[in-house]
Design a protein around this motif. Structure first.
Motif, PDB file in Angstrom:
ATOM      1  N   GLU A  91       0.758  -1.371   0.065  1.00 47.62           N
ATOM      2  CA  GLU A  91       0.274  -0.164  -0.097  1.00 47.62           C
ATOM      3  C   GLU A  91       0.657   1.473   0.000  1.00 47.62           C
ATOM      4  O   GLU A  91       0.453   2.176  -0.544  1.00 47.62           O
ATOM      5  N   LEU A  92       2.078   1.316   0.529  1.00 44.92           N
ATOM      6  CA  LEU A  92       2.950   2.166   0.706  1.00 44.92           C
ATOM      7  C   LEU A  92       3.556   2.671  -0.497  1.00 44.92           C
ATOM      8  O   LEU A  92       3.733   3.947  -0.863  1.00 44.92           O
ATOM      9  N   LYS A  93       3.872   1.648  -1.479  1.00 43.88           N
ATOM     10  CA  LYS A  93       4.594   2.096  -2.754  1.00 43.88           C
ATOM     11  C   LYS A  93       3.890   2.794  -3.706  1.00 43.88           C
ATOM     12  O   LYS A  93       4.610   3.941  -3.986  1.00 43.88           O
ATOM     13  N   PRO A  94       2.626   2.574  -3.945  1.00 40.09           N
ATOM     14  CA  PRO A  94       2.178   3.667  -4.959  1.00 40.09           C
ATOM     15  C   PRO A  94       2.197   5.263  -4.359  1.00 40.09           C
ATOM     16  O   PRO A  94       2.183   6.017  -5.025  1.00 40.09           O
ATOM     17  N   LEU A  95       1.868   5.225  -2.996  1.00 34.28           N
ATOM     18  CA  LEU A  95       1.864   6.503  -2.297  1.00 34.28           C
ATOM     19  C   LEU A  95       3.246   7.213  -2.549  1.00 34.28           C
ATOM     20  O   LEU A  95       3.470   8.388  -2.909  1.00 34.28           O
ATOM     21  N   LEU A  96       4.181   6.398  -2.284  1.00 35.13           N
ATOM     22  CA  LEU A  96       5.662   7.012  -2.650  1.00 35.13           C
ATOM     23  C   LEU A  96       5.797   7.415  -4.085  1.00 35.13           C
ATOM     24  O   LEU A  96       6.510   8.238  -4.420  1.00 35.13           O
ATOM     25  N   ARG A  97       5.519   6.477  -4.952  1.00 35.34           N
ATOM     26  CA  ARG A  97       5.643   6.950  -6.440  1.00 35.34           C
ATOM     27  C   ARG A  97       4.878   8.424  -6.689  1.00 35.34           C
ATOM     28  O   ARG A  97       5.538   9.278  -7.343  1.00 35.34           O
ATOM     29  N   ALA A  98       3.805   8.508  -6.037  1.00 32.72           N
ATOM     30  CA  ALA A  98       3.137   9.739  -6.266  1.00 32.72           C
ATOM     31  C   ALA A  98       3.727  10.840  -5.454  1.00 32.72           C
ATOM     32  O   ALA A  98       3.726  11.899  -6.124  1.00 32.72           O
TER      33      ALA A  98
END
Length: 249
Positions: free
Chosen positions: A177-184
């Protein structure tokens, strides 16, 4: 008197001793030279060297090894963390004075951020995290900014077996769940959101970027959500202050 138990890891010590073998006189070494330098057999040295190479601390050309950028980055990050609080002091104070909100500066260590500077607001409702405090990076705006700079393999290693203890349902509950937030976060260049840890607090965080393009620290503007409105002008002030510090890193 009972002998104090020795909890040191010999394997870790061997690995560190290999990294210490390289210097200006010996920027490159063969496996045999490494084995002789740390007084082990070539087969034993090979296991350590292969591990260091796969983890990105050594690089090999033909039969010679040298320090890889990740090994040098360890020292650079440490030195940068020593200086960043001093370099950020005046811009952080100026941002606090201009906006009236508290400004914090932090660095990343493992899966946590460590607060290294605070310019405290005199508002009645104030965000106040003392210098030296450690908070989970995944639940903080500065932590998110700093994690967004890491390669995916580094994220996987840091969060292997990590328990995502959420204090807010809005916080990510897993690395997936964290990885797509970090990409954004990386694409946006800042993080602005309500706190997952302190109810009623809102913050805007931006990276402090070294001349090599690495995120060595982060700065946030933090205050009560009834007072701090994340409009474009305020976000711009945080980004401008962060860029001012970055020019000195």
């Amino acid at each position: 008197m009972a002998k104090e138990p020795d909890y040191r890891s010999n394997s870790l010590l061997r690995g560190l001793s290999i990294l210490e073998c390289f210097n200006l006189r010996r920027p490159e070494m063969t496996l045999t030279e490494i084995a002789e330098a740390i007084s082990v057999t070539s087969s034993a040295a090979y296991r350590f060297v292969v591990t260091l190479e796969r983890e990105g601390y050594l690089t090999r050309h033909e039969n010679r090894y040298r320090l890889a950028p990740r090994a040098m980055d360890l020292g650079y990050r440490y030195l940068a963390s020593l200086d960043v609080s001093d370099l950020a002091r005046l811009p952080a104070d100026a941002l606090r004075n201009e906006t009236g909100f508290t400004v914090h500066v932090s660095i990343l260590e493992g899966t946590e951020i460590i607060y290294v500077y605070r310019a405290l607001s005199d508002r009645a409702m104030v965000s106040n995290v003392p210098v030296g405090s450690r908070l989970p990076a995944f639940s903080t705006t500065m932590g998110r900014v700093l994690l967004s700079d890491l390669p995916e393999a580094d994220l996987d290693a840091r969060f292997a077996g990590y328990a995502f203890s959420r204090m807010s349902s809005a916080a990510p509950g897993s690395l997936a769940e964290l990885k797509p937030l970090l990409r954004a976060d990386r694409e946006r260049g800042y993080v602005a959101q309500s706190s997952h840890l302190a109810t009623g607090t809102f913050s805007i965080a931006a990276p402090l970027v070294s001349r090599h393009g690495r995120y060595v620290a982060a700065m946030n503007l933090s205050g009560h959500e009834q007072q701090l409105r994340p409009d474009a002008a305020l976000i711009g002030k945080v980004l401008d202050a962060a860029r001012e510090v970055s020019k000195m890193l």
